[in-house]
Scaffold this motif. Sequence first.
Motif, PDB file in Angstrom:
ATOM      1  N   ALA A  36      -7.993  19.920   4.574  1.00 65.71           N
ATOM      2  CA  ALA A  36      -7.887  18.514   4.960  1.00 65.71           C
ATOM      3  C   ALA A  36      -7.472  17.671   3.763  1.00 65.71           C
ATOM      4  O   ALA A  36      -7.943  17.881   2.645  1.00 65.71           O
ATOM      5  CB  ALA A  36      -9.216  18.022   5.503  1.00 65.71           C
ATOM      6  N   PHE A  37      -6.574  16.728   3.997  1.00 71.28           N
ATOM      7  CA  PHE A  37      -6.159  15.780   2.969  1.00 71.28           C
ATOM      8  C   PHE A  37      -6.809  14.445   3.316  1.00 71.28           C
ATOM      9  O   PHE A  37      -6.965  14.109   4.484  1.00 71.28           O
ATOM     10  CB  PHE A  37      -4.628  15.650   2.950  1.00 71.28           C
ATOM     11  CG  PHE A  37      -4.103  14.996   1.714  1.00 71.28           C
ATOM     12  CD1 PHE A  37      -3.931  15.727   0.549  1.00 71.28           C
ATOM     13  CD2 PHE A  37      -3.791  13.645   1.686  1.00 71.28           C
ATOM     14  CE1 PHE A  37      -3.447  15.133  -0.611  1.00 71.28           C
ATOM     15  CE2 PHE A  37      -3.317  13.040   0.542  1.00 71.28           C
ATOM     16  CZ  PHE A  37      -3.137  13.795  -0.619  1.00 71.28           C
ATOM     17  N   PRO A  38      -7.200  13.668   2.314  1.00 73.02           N
ATOM     18  CA  PRO A  38      -7.889  12.402   2.608  1.00 73.02           C
ATOM     19  C   PRO A  38      -7.045  11.465   3.472  1.00 73.02           C
ATOM     20  O   PRO A  38      -5.816  11.467   3.394  1.00 73.02           O
ATOM     21  CB  PRO A  38      -8.109  11.791   1.224  1.00 73.02           C
ATOM     22  CG  PRO A  38      -7.968  12.902   0.263  1.00 73.02           C
ATOM     23  CD  PRO A  38      -7.052  13.909   0.890  1.00 73.02           C
ATOM     24  N   SER A  39      -7.733  10.656   4.246  1.00 75.40           N
ATOM     25  CA  SER A  39      -7.065   9.627   5.028  1.00 75.40           C
ATOM     26  C   SER A  39      -6.563   8.532   4.093  1.00 75.40           C
ATOM     27  O   SER A  39      -6.893   8.520   2.902  1.00 75.40           O
ATOM     28  CB  SER A  39      -8.056   9.013   6.022  1.00 75.40           C
ATOM     29  OG  SER A  39      -9.058   8.308   5.293  1.00 75.40           O
ATOM     30  N   VAL A  40      -5.794   7.614   4.625  1.00 73.38           N
ATOM     31  CA  VAL A  40      -5.311   6.482   3.828  1.00 73.38           C
ATOM     32  C   VAL A  40      -6.497   5.734   3.225  1.00 73.38           C
ATOM     33  O   VAL A  40      -6.523   5.464   2.021  1.00 73.38           O
ATOM     34  CB  VAL A  40      -4.445   5.529   4.681  1.00 73.38           C
ATOM     35  CG1 VAL A  40      -4.175   4.226   3.948  1.00 73.38           C
ATOM     36  CG2 VAL A  40      -3.137   6.214   5.081  1.00 73.38           C
ATOM     37  N   ARG A  41      -7.472   5.425   4.042  1.00 74.16           N
ATOM     38  CA  ARG A  41      -8.652   4.700   3.537  1.00 74.16           C
ATOM     39  C   ARG A  41      -9.394   5.507   2.487  1.00 74.16           C
ATOM     40  O   ARG A  41      -9.816   4.983   1.462  1.00 74.16           O
ATOM     41  CB  ARG A  41      -9.602   4.356   4.683  1.00 74.16           C
ATOM     42  CG  ARG A  41      -9.110   3.242   5.547  1.00 74.16           C
ATOM     43  CD  ARG A  41     -10.141   2.910   6.604  1.00 74.16           C
ATOM     44  NE  ARG A  41      -9.598   1.931   7.521  1.00 74.16           N
ATOM     45  CZ  ARG A  41     -10.173   1.564   8.635  1.00 74.16           C
ATOM     46  NH1 ARG A  41     -11.328   2.129   8.992  1.00 74.16           N
ATOM     47  NH2 ARG A  41      -9.629   0.672   9.407  1.00 74.16           N
ATOM     48  N   GLY A  42      -9.583   6.800   2.753  1.00 70.11           N
ATOM     49  CA  GLY A  42     -10.295   7.662   1.813  1.00 70.11           C
ATOM     50  C   GLY A  42      -9.571   7.787   0.485  1.00 70.11           C
ATOM     51  O   GLY A  42     -10.185   7.690  -0.581  1.00 70.11           O
ATOM     52  N   LEU A  43      -8.250   7.972   0.547  1.00 67.65           N
ATOM     53  CA  LEU A  43      -7.455   8.096  -0.669  1.00 67.65           C
ATOM     54  C   LEU A  43      -7.498   6.798  -1.469  1.00 67.65           C
ATOM     55  O   LEU A  43      -7.699   6.814  -2.687  1.00 67.65           O
ATOM     56  CB  LEU A  43      -6.007   8.464  -0.315  1.00 67.65           C
ATOM     57  CG  LEU A  43      -5.091   8.853  -1.466  1.00 67.65           C
ATOM     58  CD1 LEU A  43      -5.573  10.126  -2.149  1.00 67.65           C
ATOM     59  CD2 LEU A  43      -3.664   9.032  -0.958  1.00 67.65           C
ATOM     60  N   ALA A  44      -7.341   5.684  -0.768  1.00 69.90           N
ATOM     61  CA  ALA A  44      -7.365   4.383  -1.444  1.00 69.90           C
ATOM     62  C   ALA A  44      -8.718   4.137  -2.111  1.00 69.90           C
ATOM     63  O   ALA A  44      -8.779   3.701  -3.268  1.00 69.90           O
ATOM     64  CB  ALA A  44      -7.048   3.265  -0.453  1.00 69.90           C
TER      65      ALA A  44
END
Length: 133
Positions: A36-44
């Motif tokens: 799994a790759f982080p979501s936009v919110r998670g990455l930000a």
Amino acid sequence: MTQFRFNLRPGQSIFDQVVFAATKALISGELSAGQAFPSVRGLAADLKIHPNTAHKVIQHLIQERLLEVRPGIGTVVAQLPAARAGDKKRLLQQEVQQLVVEAKRVGLDLNEVMDAVETQWKELDRLLEVSRA
């Protein structure tokens, strides 16, 4: 939680730095296919970057076929694609040009640049071996 390292360096776009960090993590095996790759919110949130920048990063990695979107699952790391012939030359040419310009700017000669490239090549190979073990 973001699974790759990122240190903000002044003078270079945040987008380019995050794309490079993610690509390096994919190539070195820190991130593996199907993970799994982080979501936009998670990455930000994890990298303390603007959500619009995180969105651009993820979209770029999808476009480069390094990530894929799976319905019901989310964004995951893709199998590393075989580079298309034109892509190899185009991507390498741009990166080499940047390396040569920077090396000349700081006064390195060709042998010093080749030694630095060889050292980095071996380090990535070592990271790959460690991640496979």
